[in-house]
Design a protein around this motif. Sequence first.
Motif, PDB file in Angstrom:
ATOM      1  N   ILE A   1       9.493  29.421  -0.661  1.00 11.37           N
ATOM      2  CA  ILE A   1       8.821  31.022  -1.018  1.00 11.37           C
ATOM      3  C   ILE A   1       8.087  31.619   0.318  1.00 11.37           C
ATOM      4  N   GLN A   2       8.512  30.722   1.386  1.00  9.78           N
ATOM      5  CA  GLN A   2       7.992  31.571   2.607  1.00  9.78           C
ATOM      6  C   GLN A   2       8.635  32.675   3.064  1.00  9.78           C
ATOM      7  N   PRO A   3       9.933  33.011   2.675  1.00 14.11           N
ATOM      8  CA  PRO A   3      10.383  34.271   3.134  1.00 14.11           C
ATOM      9  C   PRO A   3       9.626  35.498   2.201  1.00 14.11           C
ATOM     10  N   GLU A   4       9.568  35.118   1.052  1.00 16.67           N
ATOM     11  CA  GLU A   4       8.670  36.086   0.049  1.00 16.67           C
ATOM     12  C   GLU A   4       7.310  36.399   0.484  1.00 16.67           C
ATOM     13  N   MET A   5       6.787  35.424   1.136  1.00 27.01           N
ATOM     14  CA  MET A   5       5.349  35.491   1.439  1.00 27.01           C
ATOM     15  C   MET A   5       5.439  36.274   2.832  1.00 27.01           C
ATOM     16  N   GLN A   6       6.128  36.214   3.600  1.00 30.63           N
ATOM     17  CA  GLN A   6       6.404  36.935   4.949  1.00 30.63           C
ATOM     18  C   GLN A   6       6.775  38.525   4.702  1.00 30.63           C
ATOM     19  N   LYS A   7       7.387  38.665   3.505  1.00 35.62           N
ATOM     20  CA  LYS A   7       7.756  40.069   3.125  1.00 35.62           C
ATOM     21  C   LYS A   7       6.377  40.757   2.472  1.00 35.62           C
ATOM     22  N   LEU A   8       5.572  39.970   2.134  1.00 35.84           N
ATOM     23  CA  LEU A   8       4.251  40.508   1.446  1.00 35.84           C
ATOM     24  C   LEU A   8       2.990  40.699   2.598  1.00 35.84           C
ATOM     25  N   ARG A   9       3.506  39.974   3.620  1.00 37.57           N
ATOM     26  CA  ARG A   9       2.547  40.346   4.826  1.00 37.57           C
ATOM     27  C   ARG A   9       2.987  41.413   5.371  1.00 37.57           C
ATOM     28  N   GLU A  10       4.174  41.532   5.526  1.00 30.91           N
ATOM     29  CA  GLU A  10       4.647  42.984   6.037  1.00 30.91           C
ATOM     30  C   GLU A  10       4.268  44.122   5.382  1.00 30.91           C
TER      31      GLU A  10
ATOM     32  N   ILE B   1       1.001  -1.224   0.008  1.00 29.40           N
ATOM     33  CA  ILE B   1      -0.028  -0.158  -0.147  1.00 29.40           C
ATOM     34  C   ILE B   1       0.935   1.180   0.149  1.00 29.40           C
ATOM     35  N   ARG B   2       2.049   1.158   0.758  1.00 27.51           N
ATOM     36  CA  ARG B   2       2.803   2.403   0.810  1.00 27.51           C
ATOM     37  C   ARG B   2       3.439   2.774  -0.373  1.00 27.51           C
ATOM     38  N   LEU B   3       3.781   1.440  -1.155  1.00 28.68           N
ATOM     39  CA  LEU B   3       4.600   1.752  -2.356  1.00 28.68           C
ATOM     40  C   LEU B   3       3.382   2.155  -3.537  1.00 28.68           C
ATOM     41  N   ALA B   4       2.352   1.745  -3.438  1.00 29.19           N
ATOM     42  CA  ALA B   4       1.288   2.252  -4.170  1.00 29.19           C
ATOM     43  C   ALA B   4       1.272   3.769  -4.068  1.00 29.19           C
ATOM     44  N   ILE B   5       0.872   4.011  -2.902  1.00 31.17           N
ATOM     45  CA  ILE B   5       0.794   5.612  -2.965  1.00 31.17           C
ATOM     46  C   ILE B   5       1.899   6.527  -2.700  1.00 31.17           C
ATOM     47  N   LEU B   6       3.076   6.102  -2.770  1.00 26.90           N
ATOM     48  CA  LEU B   6       4.432   6.488  -2.785  1.00 26.90           C
ATOM     49  C   LEU B   6       4.687   7.806  -3.740  1.00 26.90           C
ATOM     50  N   PRO B   7       3.785   7.765  -5.050  1.00 28.06           N
ATOM     51  CA  PRO B   7       3.948   8.846  -6.077  1.00 28.06           C
ATOM     52  C   PRO B   7       3.177  10.042  -5.343  1.00 28.06           C
ATOM     53  N   LEU B   8       1.985   9.755  -4.525  1.00 26.44           N
ATOM     54  CA  LEU B   8       1.214  10.999  -3.885  1.00 26.44           C
ATOM     55  C   LEU B   8       2.120  11.536  -2.747  1.00 26.44           C
ATOM     56  N   MET B   9       2.685  10.659  -1.991  1.00 24.54           N
ATOM     57  CA  MET B   9       3.500  11.024  -0.763  1.00 24.54           C
ATOM     58  C   MET B   9       4.742  12.062  -1.418  1.00 24.54           C
ATOM     59  N   ILE B  10       5.270  11.686  -2.367  1.00 25.77           N
ATOM     60  CA  ILE B  10       6.485  12.264  -3.203  1.00 25.77           C
ATOM     61  C   ILE B  10       6.070  13.638  -3.641  1.00 25.77           C
ATOM     62  N   LYS B  11       4.591  13.699  -4.359  1.00 23.88           N
ATOM     63  CA  LYS B  11       4.294  14.986  -4.939  1.00 23.88           C
ATOM     64  C   LYS B  11       3.967  15.865  -3.650  1.00 23.88           C
ATOM     65  N   GLN B  12       3.243  15.387  -2.522  1.00 20.35           N
ATOM     66  CA  GLN B  12       2.963  16.183  -1.263  1.00 20.35           C
ATOM     67  C   GLN B  12       4.292  16.807  -0.784  1.00 20.35           C
ATOM     68  N   THR B  13       5.461  15.824  -0.804  1.00 27.25           N
ATOM     69  CA  THR B  13       6.792  16.386  -0.176  1.00 27.25           C
ATOM     70  C   THR B  13       7.217  17.659  -0.991  1.00 27.25           C
ATOM     71  N   LYS B  14       7.118  17.596  -2.376  1.00 28.16           N
ATOM     72  CA  LYS B  14       7.490  18.397  -3.167  1.00 28.16           C
ATOM     73  C   LYS B  14       6.946  19.479  -3.178  1.00 28.16           C
ATOM     74  N   SER B  15       5.651  19.456  -3.059  1.00 22.44           N
ATOM     75  CA  SER B  15       4.742  20.672  -2.868  1.00 22.44           C
ATOM     76  C   SER B  15       5.079  21.645  -1.555  1.00 22.44           C
ATOM     77  N   SER B  16       5.477  20.788  -0.530  1.00 27.17           N
ATOM     78  CA  SER B  16       5.542  21.354   0.990  1.00 27.17           C
ATOM     79  C   SER B  16       7.004  21.973   0.768  1.00 27.17           C
ATOM     80  N   LYS B  17       7.807  21.402   0.169  1.00 29.95           N
ATOM     81  CA  LYS B  17       9.277  22.008   0.143  1.00 29.95           C
ATOM     82  C   LYS B  17       8.965  23.292  -0.895  1.00 29.95           C
ATOM     83  N   ARG B  18       8.313  23.342  -1.844  1.00 29.25           N
ATOM     84  CA  ARG B  18       8.123  24.575  -2.407  1.00 29.25           C
ATOM     85  C   ARG B  18       7.565  25.721  -1.826  1.00 29.25           C
TER      86      ARG B  18
END
Length: 164
Positions: free
Chosen positions: A90-99, A69-86
């Motif tokens: 950009i978190q510093p830029e988002m913080q600048k916009l908030r300020e 099951i974990r191998l079958a959903i591995l592509p989804l987990m990788i996609k989620q991790t990449k999205s979180s990393k992206r």
Amino acid sequence: MNKRISLLILLVASALLLSGCTEYNQPIYETSEGFWNEFIVWPLVSLIVLFKDLLGTYGLAIIAVTVIIRLAILPLMIKQTKSSKRMQEIQPEMQKLREKYKSKDAVTQREYQQAMQKLLQDNNVNPLAGCFPVIVQMPILIGFYHAINRMNMTPEIDLGAFLI
């Protein structure tokens, strides 16, 4: 954007419906009725029993099915991790916009939302992309839990000791 939110709400509602539509405190059999039982729980029970026959114990069978099951959903987990990393990148830029757009008035908030959307588009980041894989995984993992739990209630299946 409206279409994406509608799709997300539909997926969440479907996941909640599927995870709640079961006779949780009843044993599972091949003749059990309902979408959840027929297409999620019983196939997982059958897979566990198949691996039990191959490996000799239910403990090893559950471990093997978990790995599959974990191998079958591995592509989804990788996609989620990449999205979180992206998003983290950009978190510093988002913080600048908030300020920059601290003010609470409607015009400033509208400008902030537009600037935020532009930032996300320029960096090819979708803030909801991290949620979708979790929503897909949820019914599968809940179904696996139900399969193990309801299998234990079935008198024909003697789980015995875990690895013995």
